[in-house]
Design a protein around this motif. Structure first.
Motif, PDB file in Angstrom:
ATOM      1  N   UNK A 145     -17.351 -12.925 -12.826  1.00 50.61           N
ATOM      2  CA  UNK A 145     -17.372 -14.520 -13.343  1.00 50.61           C
ATOM      3  C   UNK A 145     -17.736 -15.517 -11.953  1.00 50.61           C
ATOM      4  N   UNK A 146     -18.483 -16.516 -11.514  1.00 55.51           N
ATOM      5  CA  UNK A 146     -18.396 -16.887 -10.291  1.00 55.51           C
ATOM      6  C   UNK A 146     -17.866 -18.722 -11.314  1.00 55.51           C
ATOM      7  N   UNK A 147     -17.298 -18.526 -12.011  1.00 54.21           N
ATOM      8  CA  UNK A 147     -16.741 -19.919 -12.046  1.00 54.21           C
ATOM      9  C   UNK A 147     -15.293 -19.946 -12.357  1.00 54.21           C
ATOM     10  N   UNK A 148     -15.323 -18.479 -11.778  1.00 55.06           N
ATOM     11  CA  UNK A 148     -13.303 -18.267 -11.585  1.00 55.06           C
ATOM     12  C   UNK A 148     -12.753 -17.639 -10.329  1.00 55.06           C
ATOM     13  N   UNK A 149     -12.597 -17.968 -10.035  1.00 56.67           N
ATOM     14  CA  UNK A 149     -11.896 -18.195  -8.303  1.00 56.67           C
ATOM     15  C   UNK A 149     -11.290 -17.552  -8.565  1.00 56.67           C
ATOM     16  N   UNK A 150     -10.976 -16.134  -8.082  1.00 55.28           N
ATOM     17  CA  UNK A 150     -10.026 -14.865  -7.877  1.00 55.28           C
ATOM     18  C   UNK A 150     -10.033 -13.851  -6.459  1.00 55.28           C
ATOM     19  N   UNK A 151      -8.451 -14.374  -5.558  1.00 50.40           N
ATOM     20  CA  UNK A 151      -7.785 -14.198  -4.484  1.00 50.40           C
ATOM     21  C   UNK A 151      -6.722 -13.805  -4.197  1.00 50.40           C
ATOM     22  N   UNK A 152      -7.417 -12.456  -3.555  1.00 48.50           N
ATOM     23  CA  UNK A 152      -6.045 -11.518  -3.166  1.00 48.50           C
ATOM     24  C   UNK A 152      -5.310 -12.084  -2.617  1.00 48.50           C
ATOM     25  N   UNK A 153      -4.026 -12.176  -2.579  1.00 46.15           N
ATOM     26  CA  UNK A 153      -3.151 -13.265  -2.083  1.00 46.15           C
ATOM     27  C   UNK A 153      -1.448 -12.425  -1.251  1.00 46.15           C
ATOM     28  N   UNK A 154      -2.256 -10.760  -1.825  1.00 50.27           N
ATOM     29  CA  UNK A 154      -0.190 -10.807  -0.846  1.00 50.27           C
ATOM     30  C   UNK A 154      -0.609  -9.198  -1.369  1.00 50.27           C
ATOM     31  N   UNK A 155       0.117  -7.994   0.167  1.00 49.77           N
ATOM     32  CA  UNK A 155      -0.032  -6.919  -0.493  1.00 49.77           C
ATOM     33  C   UNK A 155       2.111  -6.517  -0.541  1.00 49.77           C
ATOM     34  N   UNK A 156       2.825  -5.892  -1.676  1.00 50.99           N
ATOM     35  CA  UNK A 156       3.881  -5.646  -1.639  1.00 50.99           C
ATOM     36  C   UNK A 156       4.280  -4.282  -1.397  1.00 50.99           C
ATOM     37  N   UNK A 157       4.730  -3.738  -0.973  1.00 49.82           N
ATOM     38  CA  UNK A 157       5.226  -2.547   0.152  1.00 49.82           C
ATOM     39  C   UNK A 157       6.235  -2.558  -0.172  1.00 49.82           C
ATOM     40  N   UNK A 158       7.377  -1.459  -0.142  1.00 45.73           N
ATOM     41  CA  UNK A 158       8.615  -1.116  -0.474  1.00 45.73           C
ATOM     42  C   UNK A 158       9.130  -0.462   0.826  1.00 45.73           C
ATOM     43  N   UNK A 159      10.724  -0.474   1.088  1.00 45.21           N
ATOM     44  CA  UNK A 159      11.255   0.162   2.081  1.00 45.21           C
ATOM     45  C   UNK A 159      10.862   1.213   2.771  1.00 45.21           C
ATOM     46  N   UNK A 160       9.800   2.225   2.096  1.00 47.52           N
ATOM     47  CA  UNK A 160       9.553   3.683   3.042  1.00 47.52           C
ATOM     48  C   UNK A 160       8.099   4.201   2.587  1.00 47.52           C
ATOM     49  N   UNK A 161       7.420   2.410   2.067  1.00 43.87           N
ATOM     50  CA  UNK A 161       6.134   2.853   2.793  1.00 43.87           C
ATOM     51  C   UNK A 161       5.326   1.800   3.302  1.00 43.87           C
ATOM     52  N   UNK A 162       5.628   1.692   4.792  1.00 42.53           N
ATOM     53  CA  UNK A 162       5.641   0.655   5.845  1.00 42.53           C
ATOM     54  C   UNK A 162       4.697   1.137   6.787  1.00 42.53           C
ATOM     55  N   UNK A 163       3.831   1.941   6.086  1.00 40.15           N
ATOM     56  CA  UNK A 163       3.220   2.619   7.405  1.00 40.15           C
ATOM     57  C   UNK A 163       1.234   1.391   6.401  1.00 40.15           C
ATOM     58  N   UNK A 164       1.808   1.085   5.088  1.00 39.89           N
ATOM     59  CA  UNK A 164       0.602   0.231   4.900  1.00 39.89           C
ATOM     60  C   UNK A 164       0.567  -0.438   5.108  1.00 39.89           C
ATOM     61  N   UNK A 165       1.042  -1.310   5.876  1.00 37.28           N
ATOM     62  CA  UNK A 165       1.278  -2.563   6.538  1.00 37.28           C
ATOM     63  C   UNK A 165       0.277  -2.251   7.276  1.00 37.28           C
ATOM     64  N   UNK A 166      -0.270  -0.793   8.086  1.00 35.61           N
ATOM     65  CA  UNK A 166      -1.440  -0.464   8.987  1.00 35.61           C
ATOM     66  C   UNK A 166      -3.003  -1.203   7.738  1.00 35.61           C
ATOM     67  N   UNK A 167      -2.732  -1.000   6.685  1.00 38.76           N
ATOM     68  CA  UNK A 167      -4.223  -1.308   5.627  1.00 38.76           C
ATOM     69  C   UNK A 167      -3.969  -2.698   5.953  1.00 38.76           C
ATOM     70  N   UNK A 168      -2.729  -3.780   5.327  1.00 40.79           N
ATOM     71  CA  UNK A 168      -2.516  -5.138   4.807  1.00 40.79           C
ATOM     72  C   UNK A 168      -3.213  -5.466   6.364  1.00 40.79           C
ATOM     73  N   UNK A 169      -3.508  -4.751   7.173  1.00 46.60           N
ATOM     74  CA  UNK A 169      -3.958  -5.163   8.490  1.00 46.60           C
ATOM     75  C   UNK A 169      -5.278  -5.294   8.860  1.00 46.60           C
ATOM     76  N   UNK A 170      -5.480  -4.396   8.615  1.00 49.75           N
ATOM     77  CA  UNK A 170      -7.070  -4.430   8.640  1.00 49.75           C
ATOM     78  C   UNK A 170      -7.756  -4.261   7.699  1.00 49.75           C
TER      79      UNK A 170
END
Length: 463
Positions: free
Chosen positions: A114-139
Motif C-alpha cells: 500500500x503506497x499510503x503505508x511507509x514501510x522501512x527496513x531499519x535494522x539487521x540483527x546478527x548474533x555472536x557467530x554470524x558476523x559474516x552477515x555484516x557484509x550483507x548489511x553493508x552491501x
C-alpha cells in the motif's frame, strides 16, 4: 503511517534462537509499529530447533513476526576446520547469498505494498557467530546490530580479545598467568576460558568474530568512546513457551505432578542444557554424590550428542548408565528423566536449588525465579560464566569452575559438598539470589533500566 521492519538471523541453536524470538516479542510489544522477519538457518542435526520454529510459526499470525526458512546449504568439509566454532562460522558464511536474496525480496515486497503505508527496513540483527552477515548489511546499506546472547562481561572479553592478541607471545592454553580483562573485576585464570579459544583453530575463528564486533571502530586502542552503543535489555526469557512445544508432554506432566507432592524449596534440579551431556563415568559420580547428599531431586539426564552439532537425546536405558540399583534406592526421593521444560521446573515452588552447566539462558531463568545455582560447566562460555557467578558476583555455589570434556572428573564428594552448600537456607548466596530476582523483575517493568534501554534502542532504529 510508518511501519518499521527489522530482520534477524541467528546460529541454529535453541540457546541462540529462543532469546532472539523473545527479543522480537519485546520489540513489538514496546512499539507496535515494528514487524519482524527472522531468517531460519536449518541444521538437520538439530530437530529440536525445527520443532521450536514450527511452534513459533503456528502462533505467529497475530504477532507481526514472520519466519523465513533459508535454502539449505552443506556443512563445510572437515579439512576446512578443526573446531566447532570454525565449522559454524564457515557454515554461516555459506548462507550470505541466500540472506542477501531474502532481504532483497523483503525490500521489494515492501515497496509494492500500500503506497499510503511507509514501510522501512531499519535494522539487521546478527548474533555472536554470524558476523559474516555484516557484509550483507553493508552491501544493502542496512544498519547492522549485534544481538549478544551472553553476559556483558563475556562481551567485554570478546571486545578485548583483539587487543589481547597483540600482547600474547604464546597461545592462551600455554599461559601460566591470570589475565586482566577490563570487564572482569578479578584476574581471570586461563582454565575458565571457553574451550574453543584454547584451541588454535577455534581461537582464530573466535578472534575473527571478535574483530568484526567493532567494525568500523579502531581496534588498536579500544576505549569506551570507541565501542558502539550497548543496549542492555535483559533478562530476555521465554517463561511459558517451552512447555508448549515440549517434545514429550506426558513426561513433562508426570514430573510436574511429582513436584506438586514435594514440600516447598526442598528439591534439587540438575540439568546441563540442550546440547549438554556428560560421560558415563561422570554420570556415576553425580549419582553417588546425590545419594550421599540424600536430597530430593529431579535430574534431566540426556545422552551426550552422538554427532557433531547434534543435540542431546534421551537414553534408551537409564539403568545402563546409572550405578546399579540407583533408581530403586532413590525412587522415593528423586526422578531421573530426559529432556525437560527447564523454565517450568525452575518456576515450581518445590525447587530449592539448581545444579547447572551455567549457560546464560539457564542462569537468567534461575535468577528470575530466585533459585541459587551450583556450577558444573561443560562447554562454550560456561566456564567463564561460572567464574563470574561465583568469584565476581557471589551468586552461585562452586562445585567446579573449570570442568570440561577431557578434564578430571567432578567427584561424588564434590557433588555432595556442593549440594549441601546449595541447600543451606541461611547461606549468603541464597539471600543475594532472592535480591537479584526482585531487581531483574523491576528492570523489565515500565521505566525500569531494561525498559528504558529498549526504548533508547527503538529511538535509534526509527531515526
Amino acid at each position: 503511517m510508518t511501519k518499521f521492519e527489522v530482520v534477524f538471523i541467528t546460529t541454529p541453536a535453541i540457546g541462540q534462537l529462543v532469546p532472539i524470538v523473545e527479543f522480537a516479542h519485546h520489540l513489538i510489544n514496546c512499539d507496535p509499529r515494528f514487524s519482524i522477519t527472522i531468517l531460519i538457518v536449518t541444521l538437520p542435526q538439530r530437530p529440536l530447533v525445527n520443532t521450536y520454529v514450527q511452534s513459533c510459526v503456528a502462533t505467529s499470525a497475530s504477532t507481526n513476526i514472520n519466519f523465513v526458512h533459508l535454502p539449505p546449504v552443506d556443512l563445510p568439509s572437515p579439512d576446512q576446520f578443526q573446531s566447532s566454532i570454525g565449522c559454524l562460522s564457515l557454515f554461516a558464511e555459506r548462507h550470505k547469498p541466500h540472506v542477501k536474496q531474502a532481504i532483497t525480496n523483503l525490500m521489494a515486497t515492501e515497496s509494492d505494498l500500500d503506497l499510503d503505508l511507509d514501510r522501512r527496513l531499519v535494522g539487521f540483527f546478527i548474533d555472536l557467530f554470524t558476523t559474516s552477515m555484516i557484509d550483507v548489511a553493508n552491501e544493502l546499506d542496512i544498519p547492522c546490530y549485534l544481538y549478544f546472547q551472553s553476559t556483558a562481561a563475556f562481551l567485554g572479553f570478546m571486545i578485548h580479545l583483539p587487543i589481547l592478541d597483540t600482547q600474547l607471545t604464546t597461545g592462551l592454553a600455554e599461559l601460566d598467568t591470570e589475565l586482566v580483562i577490563p570487564s572482569f573485576v578479578n584476574p581471570v585464570p586461563p582454565s575458565v576460558l571457553p574451550s574453543v579459544v584454547l584451541e588454535k583453530d577455534g581461537y582464530s575463528f573466535f578472534l575473527q568474530n571478535a574483530r568484526r564486533y567493532l567494525e568500523p571502530h579502531a581496534l588498536n586502542s579500544v576505549s569506551t568512546s570507541q565501542v558502539p552503543p550497548v543496549y542492555p535489555i535483559g533478562p530476555v526469557l521465554d517463561l511459558t513457551g517451552s512447555a508448549q512445544w515440549h517434545p514429550d508432554r506426558a513426561q513433562h506432566e508426570r514430573i510436574m505432578r511429582w513436584l506438586d507432592d514435594q514440600p516447598p524449596s526442598t528439591v534439587v534440579f540438575l540439568c546441563f542444557g540442550s546440547m549438554g551431556g556428560v560421560s558415563g563415568s561422570q554420570v556415576r559420580e553425580i549419582a553417588f554424590g546425590l545419594e550421599l547428599a540424600g536430597v530430593r531431586f529431579v535430574w534431566a539426564l540426556p545422552e551426550p550428542p552422538k554427532a557433531q552439532f547434534g543435540l542431546s537425546d534421551d537414553y534408551m536405558s537409564l539403568e545402563k548408565v546409572l550405578p546399579n540399583g540407583f533408581l530403586e534406592r532413590t525412587s522415593k526421593i528423586g526422578l531421573v528423566c530426559g529432556w525437560v521444560s527447564q523454565v517450568s521446573i525452575l518456576a515450581h515452588k518445590a525447587i530449592g536449588g539448581f545444579i547447572s552447566h551455567c549457560g546464560w539462558n539457564s542462569i537468567l531463568e534461575s535468577l528470575w525465579y530466585g533459585i541459587p545455582i551450583a556450577t558444573c560447566p561443560i562447554y562454550a562460555e560456561q566456564q567463564i560464566n561460572a567464574f563470574q557467578m561465583v568469584k565476581e558476583l557471589g551468586l552461585a555455589i562452586e562445585i567446579r569452575l573449570d570442568y570440561r570434556e577431557g578434564s578430571d572428573l567432578v567427584l561424588a564428594n564434590e557433588v555432595e559438598r556442593g549440594i549441601n552448600c546449595l541447600m543451606d537456607y541461611d547461606n549468603e548466596v541464597r539471600k543475594k539470589v532472592k535480591e537479584i530476582s526482585k531487581k531483574s523483575r523491576v528492570a523489565m517493568m515500565e521505566n525500569g533500566s531494561s525498559y528504558v534501554s529498549l526504548k533508547a534502542l527503538i529511538q535509534e532504529l526509527v531515526l
